[in-house]
Design an enzyme around this catalytic site. Sequence first.
Site, PDB file in Angstrom:
ATOM      1  N   HIS A 433       2.256  -3.016   3.777  1.00  0.00           N
ATOM      2  CA  HIS A 433       2.903  -2.547   2.548  1.00  0.00           C
ATOM      3  C   HIS A 433       3.454  -3.701   1.717  1.00  0.00           C
ATOM      4  O   HIS A 433       3.605  -4.835   2.171  1.00  0.00           O
ATOM      5  CB  HIS A 433       4.022  -1.547   2.885  1.00  0.00           C
ATOM      6  CG  HIS A 433       5.172  -2.110   3.651  1.00  0.00           C
ATOM      7  ND1 HIS A 433       6.258  -2.700   3.048  1.00  0.00           N
ATOM      8  CD2 HIS A 433       5.418  -2.161   4.991  1.00  0.00           C
ATOM      9  CE1 HIS A 433       7.128  -3.081   3.974  1.00  0.00           C
ATOM     10  NE2 HIS A 433       6.643  -2.768   5.158  1.00  0.00           N
ATOM     11  N   CYS A 452       6.446  -3.295  10.719  1.00  0.00           N
ATOM     12  CA  CYS A 452       5.311  -3.176   9.804  1.00  0.00           C
ATOM     13  C   CYS A 452       4.961  -4.535   9.205  1.00  0.00           C
ATOM     14  O   CYS A 452       5.739  -5.484   9.278  1.00  0.00           O
ATOM     15  CB  CYS A 452       5.628  -2.175   8.694  1.00  0.00           C
ATOM     16  SG  CYS A 452       5.604  -0.453   9.264  1.00  0.00           S
TER      17      CYS A 452
END
Length: 541
Positions: A433, A452
């Site tokens: 992301h 992440c």
Amino acid sequence: MTKINSPRRAARLKYGLFALALGSISSFGFGTMATAQSTAFRQAVASTASVNDDVAQFYRENTYSALWTGGDAASNQRRAALLRALEEASAHGLPDQSGTAASLVEQMRNARTARDFGQVEAALSTAFVNYAAMVQTGLLKPSAIDSDMVRERRDHDGAAALAGMRDNQPFAYVRTLVPASPQYRALMREKLRLEQVQAAGGWGPTVSGSKLEPGDTGRNVVALRNRLIALGYMERSATANYDHNIERAVESFQSDHGLEVDGVAGGGTLKEINRPVRDRLKSVIIAMERERWLTPDRGARHVLVNQTDFTAKIIDNGDITFETRSVIGKNQSGRRSPEFSDVMEHMVINPSWYVPRSIITKEYLPKLRNNPNAVGHIQITDNRGRVVNRANTDFSQFTARNFPYAMRQPPSRSNALGLVKFMFPNKYNIYLHDTPQKSLFKREVRAFSHGCIRLAQPFEFAYALLAKQTEDPIDFFHRILKSGKETKVELDQQVPVHIIYRTAYVSNKGRAEFRRDVYGRDAKVWSALERAGVSLSDVQG
């Protein structure tokens, strides 16, 4: 100092004699006993093979026919191919198999009865299946070494391997067992090169001092110069000054080792320059084991995230077509990014951030107990998605177990996920992301997230993915972005994603590059390899 090639030359000579012995093995009775397929032979095969399910299955399905112990040329070729494979096992960073080979040859030479030959038959098959499993899928189970190494090692079909040996030219078939990736072959070459460097005495004296920079002169600069020459970053020189040539060599070294490229040999750079050959050899052997864990079919187009390199790449038919810096999980329990492979299915433009339960209970709930207006940029929602009125809620009554709400950050430029996320749904809740924290990408070591993978150039990453399905990916992306609406965009061509951890790899330019062991996982892998029998005992000096 013991030269590295000496024991291997001796081994080749020894196995060459073994092969000669096998060539005339029918004189020991292989041709008569094995082909006779006596009851005693079959019983001995069944009994000896029972210790390995795959071997037992193969013989049951093939009526206990001899694969190795016939007196024909094909059987002789299989025996010779197996011994050659065992001889070369250590070249793959596997445990030395010379003892196994010697034991098998001795067992063959001493075989006299049908029972003896049945035991030899099953023993050869067991040795072959064990070798094939090691070289094809690796020695170790990743998750048994570190709970964040969640990559599933592929199952090995030993019965199929034996059938392959039966149905194909033996020497050629054994070569197909070895991982065919260009990276694996390059790592093998680098392993041999490093062994030769070590046998010749290594890279010489280490460099003293805490920092050396352009303009410096003296003994430490000479040591740095000599080390850079030995490492292959400089041509031979007599300079004692930190001149432009040394500066450029330091920059090249820094680039190849994931360091800040500034041409200054500071503490971090000197630490890497001073690492001994043995350390680099370990990294290469570990990388070979890790390469064996990966599926051979990576995808003609795939995304490769190397955690130690802090990069994310798009690979098309072996070429890097896009690359960007990344941030990985912080080196703390529960935050380290795991290693696994999955398939990217879609991206979300203008994403909401649905806060993971672990973050809610560990980080946000304690703040809400003290102040119900804490983390005000996050919406608190009930099980029907309605926003909770903070002023009317007593958060002090809740614990990590009974907190009944979800938390969500709506789309915005300040959203924790930035303006786009790339989804490959998985049970670890890991994805790629954007991020509003752009300054982190300037750091040398970029381990800051909750697990992440954050991308420095997420828009460009999106354009590269969308280019396969729209003529104007930039316009397509920005039309959705300007709407401000959370929008899911399916990928027409789903893309495999491989999140790996490599402290050693060979670049497309052919030069070996090394990275630091950010999470300490390679140290654990090396310990496990040593326990499994891998060693650097051939390398001394």
